[in-house]
Design a protein around this motif. Sequence first.
Motif, PDB file in Angstrom:
ATOM      1  N   MET A   1      -9.808  20.991  -9.620  1.00 61.47           N
ATOM      2  CA  MET A   1      -8.541  20.654  -9.006  1.00 61.47           C
ATOM      3  C   MET A   1      -8.658  19.388  -8.148  1.00 61.47           C
ATOM      4  N   LYS A   2      -9.769  19.298  -7.394  1.00 59.80           N
ATOM      5  CA  LYS A   2      -9.975  18.119  -6.560  1.00 59.80           C
ATOM      6  C   LYS A   2     -10.089  16.859  -7.410  1.00 59.80           C
ATOM      7  N   LEU A   3     -10.776  16.970  -8.536  1.00 59.53           N
ATOM      8  CA  LEU A   3     -10.921  15.819  -9.421  1.00 59.53           C
ATOM      9  C   LEU A   3      -9.571  15.386  -9.968  1.00 59.53           C
ATOM     10  N   LEU A   4      -8.736  16.341 -10.349  1.00 56.79           N
ATOM     11  CA  LEU A   4      -7.400  16.020 -10.863  1.00 56.79           C
ATOM     12  C   LEU A   4      -6.557  15.335  -9.794  1.00 56.79           C
ATOM     13  N   MET A   5      -6.630  15.818  -8.551  1.00 62.22           N
ATOM     14  CA  MET A   5      -5.876  15.186  -7.465  1.00 62.22           C
ATOM     15  C   MET A   5      -6.363  13.770  -7.219  1.00 62.22           C
ATOM     16  N   ARG A   6      -7.670  13.565  -7.247  1.00 63.55           N
ATOM     17  CA  ARG A   6      -8.223  12.223  -7.011  1.00 63.55           C
ATOM     18  C   ARG A   6      -7.843  11.271  -8.132  1.00 63.55           C
ATOM     19  N   LEU A   7      -7.900  11.744  -9.367  1.00 62.56           N
ATOM     20  CA  LEU A   7      -7.478  10.897 -10.498  1.00 62.56           C
ATOM     21  C   LEU A   7      -5.994  10.554 -10.393  1.00 62.56           C
ATOM     22  N   THR A   8      -5.187  11.528 -10.011  1.00 68.40           N
ATOM     23  CA  THR A   8      -3.754  11.284  -9.819  1.00 68.40           C
ATOM     24  C   THR A   8      -3.532  10.247  -8.731  1.00 68.40           C
ATOM     25  N   ALA A   9      -4.278  10.352  -7.640  1.00 62.28           N
ATOM     26  CA  ALA A   9      -4.148   9.400  -6.537  1.00 62.28           C
ATOM     27  C   ALA A   9      -4.510   7.985  -6.991  1.00 62.28           C
ATOM     28  N   VAL A  10      -5.588   7.846  -7.746  1.00 64.96           N
ATOM     29  CA  VAL A  10      -6.001   6.526  -8.235  1.00 64.96           C
ATOM     30  C   VAL A  10      -4.942   5.953  -9.174  1.00 64.96           C
TER      31      VAL A  10
ATOM     32  N   GLY B   1       5.291   6.551   0.588  1.00 66.48           N
ATOM     33  CA  GLY B   1       4.945   7.942   0.881  1.00 66.48           C
ATOM     34  C   GLY B   1       3.844   8.414  -0.054  1.00 66.48           C
ATOM     35  N   LEU B   2       3.961   8.032  -1.331  1.00 63.94           N
ATOM     36  CA  LEU B   2       2.935   8.397  -2.316  1.00 63.94           C
ATOM     37  C   LEU B   2       1.623   7.650  -2.074  1.00 63.94           C
ATOM     38  N   ILE B   3       1.726   6.412  -1.612  1.00 63.32           N
ATOM     39  CA  ILE B   3       0.513   5.658  -1.283  1.00 63.32           C
ATOM     40  C   ILE B   3      -0.227   6.339  -0.128  1.00 63.32           C
ATOM     41  N   LEU B   4       0.509   6.781   0.881  1.00 68.87           N
ATOM     42  CA  LEU B   4      -0.138   7.483   1.997  1.00 68.87           C
ATOM     43  C   LEU B   4      -0.796   8.773   1.497  1.00 68.87           C
ATOM     44  N   TRP B   5      -0.117   9.503   0.624  1.00 67.62           N
ATOM     45  CA  TRP B   5      -0.709  10.717   0.061  1.00 67.62           C
ATOM     46  C   TRP B   5      -1.993  10.370  -0.690  1.00 67.62           C
ATOM     47  N   SER B   6      -1.950   9.304  -1.475  1.00 67.35           N
ATOM     48  CA  SER B   6      -3.119   8.892  -2.256  1.00 67.35           C
ATOM     49  C   SER B   6      -4.291   8.529  -1.354  1.00 67.35           C
ATOM     50  N   ILE B   7      -4.008   7.786  -0.295  1.00 58.54           N
ATOM     51  CA  ILE B   7      -5.070   7.431   0.653  1.00 58.54           C
ATOM     52  C   ILE B   7      -5.651   8.695   1.286  1.00 58.54           C
TER      53      ILE B   7
END
Length: 134
Positions: free
Chosen positions: A1-10, A44-50
């Motif tokens: 799940m963490k990997l999926l979130m990180r890939l989504t953020a990138v 807002g999405l950029i802040l989430w990604s960071i």
Amino acid sequence: MKLLMRLTAVVLLVVIIGSMVGPFQNVEAAANVWDKAAHFVAFGLILWSIGVLLRRLPRTLAALSAFLLGGTVELVQGMVGRDASWGDILADGLGILTALLLWAIWRRFEPRTAFQTSKTPQGGSPRLSRRGQG
């Protein structure tokens, strides 16, 4: 799940920044999206990604980083023949503040790591222990 979130953020960071500095003049107008609303949501999405990518970065520094990125994007837009706007920076900042507020509410205004002091078993000096990481 963490990997999926990180890939989504990138992916989000690449797509959003690419669309803001790329040769996509008036993409928002073609999609019938108000430009300032697009900036509001995007940052807002950029802040989430960071926050996802740099989990140990304090919220305020993550928000400052996102805001500085917004200012940099506006400078670059002015250099590549796109419209740089103070209104865009304002929308970026409001999107960041809204995301920061939602982030704080989600976390119940608690810091990411709470330190709790505890005495050693023999009554020695207090030591710090981490709890509530997230």
